[in-house]
Design a protein around this motif. Structure first.
Motif, PDB file in Angstrom:
ATOM      1  N   HIS A  95       7.876  10.875  -9.923  1.00  0.00           N
ATOM      2  CA  HIS A  95       6.438  11.169  -8.935  1.00  0.00           C
ATOM      3  C   HIS A  95       6.805  10.229  -8.046  1.00  0.00           C
ATOM      4  O   HIS A  95       6.567  10.327  -6.191  1.00  0.00           O
ATOM      5  N   LEU A  96       8.395   9.496  -7.092  1.00  0.00           N
ATOM      6  CA  LEU A  96       8.222   8.815  -6.326  1.00  0.00           C
ATOM      7  C   LEU A  96       8.497   9.062  -5.065  1.00  0.00           C
ATOM      8  O   LEU A  96       9.466  10.585  -5.099  1.00  0.00           O
TER       9      LEU A  96
ATOM     10  N   GLU B  25       0.949  -1.488   0.224  1.00  0.00           N
ATOM     11  CA  GLU B  25       0.390   0.283  -0.240  1.00  0.00           C
ATOM     12  C   GLU B  25       0.655   1.235   0.114  1.00  0.00           C
ATOM     13  O   GLU B  25       0.129   2.094  -0.583  1.00  0.00           O
ATOM     14  N   LEU B  26       2.341   1.167   0.913  1.00  0.00           N
ATOM     15  CA  LEU B  26       2.867   1.946   0.425  1.00  0.00           C
ATOM     16  C   LEU B  26       3.629   2.653  -0.641  1.00  0.00           C
ATOM     17  O   LEU B  26       3.686   3.577  -1.356  1.00  0.00           O
ATOM     18  N   VAL B  27       3.176   1.544  -1.050  1.00  0.00           N
ATOM     19  CA  VAL B  27       4.063   1.499  -3.423  1.00  0.00           C
ATOM     20  C   VAL B  27       3.294   2.396  -3.775  1.00  0.00           C
ATOM     21  O   VAL B  27       3.229   3.405  -4.781  1.00  0.00           O
ATOM     22  N   HIS B  28       1.869   2.414  -3.705  1.00  0.00           N
ATOM     23  CA  HIS B  28       0.717   2.872  -4.320  1.00  0.00           C
ATOM     24  C   HIS B  28       0.842   4.332  -4.158  1.00  0.00           C
ATOM     25  O   HIS B  28       0.450   5.391  -4.604  1.00  0.00           O
ATOM     26  N   HIS B  29       1.620   5.147  -2.932  1.00  0.00           N
ATOM     27  CA  HIS B  29       2.131   6.188  -2.819  1.00  0.00           C
ATOM     28  C   HIS B  29       2.786   6.773  -2.492  1.00  0.00           C
ATOM     29  O   HIS B  29       3.384   7.599  -1.762  1.00  0.00           O
ATOM     30  N   GLY B  30       4.033   6.117  -3.555  1.00  0.00           N
ATOM     31  CA  GLY B  30       5.274   6.397  -3.676  1.00  0.00           C
ATOM     32  C   GLY B  30       5.974   6.460  -2.752  1.00  0.00           C
ATOM     33  O   GLY B  30       7.297   7.054  -2.600  1.00  0.00           O
ATOM     34  N   ILE B  31       5.950   5.060  -1.707  1.00  0.00           N
ATOM     35  CA  ILE B  31       7.155   5.177  -0.566  1.00  0.00           C
ATOM     36  C   ILE B  31       7.594   4.188  -0.768  1.00  0.00           C
ATOM     37  O   ILE B  31       6.597   2.777  -0.863  1.00  0.00           O
ATOM     38  N   HIS B  32       9.248   3.407  -1.200  1.00  0.00           N
ATOM     39  CA  HIS B  32       9.440   2.126  -1.680  1.00  0.00           C
ATOM     40  C   HIS B  32      10.324   1.768  -0.942  1.00  0.00           C
ATOM     41  O   HIS B  32      11.351   2.153  -0.422  1.00  0.00           O
ATOM     42  N   LEU B  33      10.033   0.659   0.675  1.00  0.00           N
ATOM     43  CA  LEU B  33      11.240   0.119   1.187  1.00  0.00           C
ATOM     44  C   LEU B  33      11.434  -1.305   0.431  1.00  0.00           C
ATOM     45  O   LEU B  33      10.457  -1.821   0.445  1.00  0.00           O
TER      46      LEU B  33
END
Length: 721
Positions: A215-216, A117-125
């Motif tokens: 956009h990330l 879900e974080l990925v959908h908002h541009g947050i990638h761990l």
């Protein structure tokens, strides 16, 4: 009451262990409710991340204190059973059996739900293995400049004993091979806490899947993975075979022998040093990929058993996720809350704003005049702490007519304006007494720091009573008014801490009633001198009168029912553990008293048992704020009584702590507290109902029913005045 009901009361053995929940398992149930906020899709994403971190942080403390205590009992071969019938060994077995699937659920939720879900908002761990060459080079350079200089590999062999591994540290277990001899060697590398747990890439390197995506918002890698992929520089000339993450938890409870300590301050400082560098290991968390030979080596080196080892299918130390909750994505967080200034304090704030900045003309008489008109009550974090409690202490420090200030400090923040106000008061020539509780768990160091600063400024600092923690939340201000010397008091449910006052729900009462002022004077004399006070006018004080008075009021409700009247109790607290109080509640239920308990955390009482507790209901409120206030309502056959204060119904609070609970007697304030209790009892969003088998069921609105969330309702009420 019928003859049959009377016989039933006398025949049932209320000390039977089947009527009690285990304290430790009840706490784990509480933490499971915390985790549910992270699992619940109705909770906003970054709030879900926050609750994941809170769950881990809570669990760390549970192992450092509660599990550590049980392990000490096992080592001492204690076989005595707790009131629920469990031996120490049985408790340990039950804890690990209960906990393993919950921890797996937490990790799986983060790895497979929250991260996506974080990925959908541009947050990638992301993992190191998924990086492109340019990103790897960046991390290599960062490793060489910032990470490598602070790393210290520690070898384990006949000439190097097993290294000390600090509490809550994240580590790499590394296997290297000597190419000359073919010997495999073991080393430990600590992941430094001085560096961010997650290494973020600069904007020009925020790439996922090889393509630059402007956009990330954030792309980062766990620090331990950066170290793991650059180990060659730590072991030059060796072949790095493999490495695996592990994390250790140690016993962190202080063992100060107060009666043998000439200087309590010095004794606690020495114990704090032991906490950092000693403390028996109590839990080993390892990545699930760790092979059995390395796991066995760690267990032997740390003297741990298989039940102490928790295998994790993902990141270790998820409490570090707090670092990822601060992204500028307001739509993924709860709306910011700004505490309001309640009437009549709002009028006082207007006067402050009109006053010149230099405050040459003190307007504190206005503040004290408000209290003289009637008792006042504040409810944090809905009501501003700084504009009420903090301002009360600040005005008292500055007011030339104030002669003395006495207060207890259990926990306060490092930059507390209250500490500054007490110092200012002492510098202004007032008599200032601060009772600083040095034994406030995990705040000992902070309290020592401020105790010394207060002493330097001329404040009379007292460290409490031998064998008792001073947990009460009280302030006494002695002022020379125009007509006479008058005592003003604040009695609360929470710490004098401006930071936690924004997160914890707490209630405070301001008053200048003679009886409360006299009681607080006696209580401070009890705390600072050699008083053996046995009775108080209004206050219920532990360990002197509180348990007996509480039980007497519970029994009074039962007696009203037996005589054909009405019995009703509503009690809100953090935990319910004390067996004598639970027995009294069972007897009251048997007599027909309707009892509602609002208990955030541990509850050892078993509700809904026919013939014992069918008239008792227990709910827990878990949500945005930490429910911390204690409120006790007794119907008293129409002559209602309601109390607030610092104590839970726990043995430690009633027997081993100094606590104070005050009656609230102003009809308007009593009505407000009853309304507050009613809101909580009707909660169908944050409320959980305790079942007879020890599990909790979360309330949800029925079809067509409006959602009632305690915290949202109280925020709206505060904003609307």
């Amino acid at each position: 009451m019928t003859e049959t009901e009377t016989m039933r009361e006398t025949k049932i053995d209320l000390k039977d262990s089947k009527y009690y929940f285990n304290r430790e398992l009840s706490w784990l149930e509480f933490n499971r409710r915390v985790l549910q906020e992270a699992l619940d899709e109705r909770t906003l994403l970054l709030e879900r991340l926050k609750f994941t971190a809170i769950f881990s942080s809570n669990l760390d403390e549970f192992f450092m204190v509660r599990v550590a205590a049980i392990k000490r009992q096992i080592e001492a071969e204690v076989t005595k059973k707790t009131f629920d019938g469990s031996t120490p060994i049985e408790q340990m077995e039950n804890i690990q059996k209960y906990l393993r699937p919950i921890v797996q659920k937490q990790v799986a939720n983060f790895e497979y739900n929250l991260k996506k879900e974080l990925v959908h908002h541009g947050i990638h761990l992301i993992n190191f293995v998924d990086l492109n060459q340019e990103q790897r080079q960046y991390l290599h350079d960062y490793y060489e400049s910032d990470i490598f200089p602070v790393l210290t590999p520690l070898a384990v062999d006949p000439s190097h004993p097993f290294p000390h591994i600090s509490n809550l540290s994240l580590n790499l277990a590394v296997l290297v091979k000597n190419p000359d001899t073919g010997a495999e060697l073991f080393a430990r590398v600590k992941v430094p806490k001085s560096l961010p747990r997650f290494v973020a890439f600069p904007e020009n390197l925020r790439q996922v899947g090889g393509d630059n995506q402007d956009h990330l918002l954030w792309v980062g890698v766990p620090l331990e993975q950066v170290i793991a992929h650059n180990l060659e520089s730590l072991f030059p000339g060796m072949d790095v075979q493999e490495c695996h993450n592990f994390r250790l938890t140690r016993d962190a409870d202080l063992g100060v022998q107060e009666d043998e300590a000439d200087d309590l301050l010095l004794a606690i400082q020495q114990e704090l040093r032991k906490r950092r560098f000693a403390g028996s290991p109590v839990r080993l968390e390892v990545h699930a990929s760790m092979p059995s030979n390395i796991k066995k080596m760690l267990m032997q080196g740390l003297n741990l058993q298989p039940m102490d080892v928790y295998e994790i299918e993902g990141l270790l130390g998820l409490n570090d996720l707090f670092a990822l909750t601060g992204f500028p994505l307001p739509e993924l967080k709860d709306n910011p809350w700004s505490a309001v200034v309640p009437p009549p304090f709002d009028h006082f704030q207007e006067l402050l704003l009109e006053q010149d900045d230099d405050r040459d003309e003190h307007i504190s008489p206005e503040f004290f005049a408000m209290i003289r008109k009637s008792d006042l009550m504040v409810h944090h974090p809905y009501h501003s702490f700084s504009a009420t409690v903090q301002e009360f202490i600040t005005q008292s420090a500055q007011d030339p007519d104030v002669m003395a200030i006495k207060m207890t400090l259990y926990r306060t923040s490092g930059d507390s304006p209250i500490i500054k106000a007490l110092i200012e008061a002492a510098e202004n020539g007032k008599q200032v007494v601060a009772l600083v509780e040095l034994k406030a768990r995990f705040d000992e160091e902070n309290n020592i720091l401020w105790a010394r600063k207060l002493e330097k400024a001329g404040v009379h600092v007292v460290y409490g009573l031998v064998g008792l923690k001073t947990h009460t939340k009280i302030v006494l201000v002695v002022r020379k008014d125009e007509d006479k010397i008058r005592r003003y008091v604040h009695i609360g449910t929470g710490n004098y801490n401006p930071k936690t006052a924004k997160l914890y729900t707490d209630i405070g009462l301001f008053s200048c009633r003679e009886d409360l002022g006299a009681d607080l004077t006696d209580l401070f004399n009890y705390l600072t001198g050699y008083s053996k006070q046995k009775a108080f006018r209004k206050l219920l004080v532990a360990p002197v009168t509180m348990r007996d008075r509480m039980i007497a009021m519970i029994e009074r409700e039962a007696e009203h029912c037996r005589n054909g009247g009405t019995g009703r109790i509503v009690a809100k607290m953090n935990s319910l553990v004390d067996v004598p109080v639970i027995e009294a509640l069972y007897k009251a239920s048997q007599a027909g008293v309707k009892i509602d308990l609002i208990i955030r955390g541990i509850c050892c009482l078993r509700p809904g048992i026919e013939g014992v507790s069918e008239n008792i209901k227990v709910i827990s409120i878990i949500g945005r704020f930490l429910e911390h206030s204690r409120i006790f309502y007794f119907h008293n056959n129409g002559e209602e009584e309601i109390y607030i204060g610092s104590a839970d119904w726990m043995t430690r609070n009633l027997s081993r702590r100094v606590e104070a609970i005050t009656p609230v007697e102003e009809p308007k304030l009593m009505k407000q507290l009853e309304e507050l209790l009613g809101i909580m009892l009707s909660d169908n969003r944050q409320g959980w109902e305790l079942q007879s088998n020890g599990t909790y069921i979360q309330r949800r609105p029925q079809e067509g029913e409006i959602e009632h969330s305690t915290h949202r309702i109280l925020m709206a009420m505060a904003q609307n005045g």
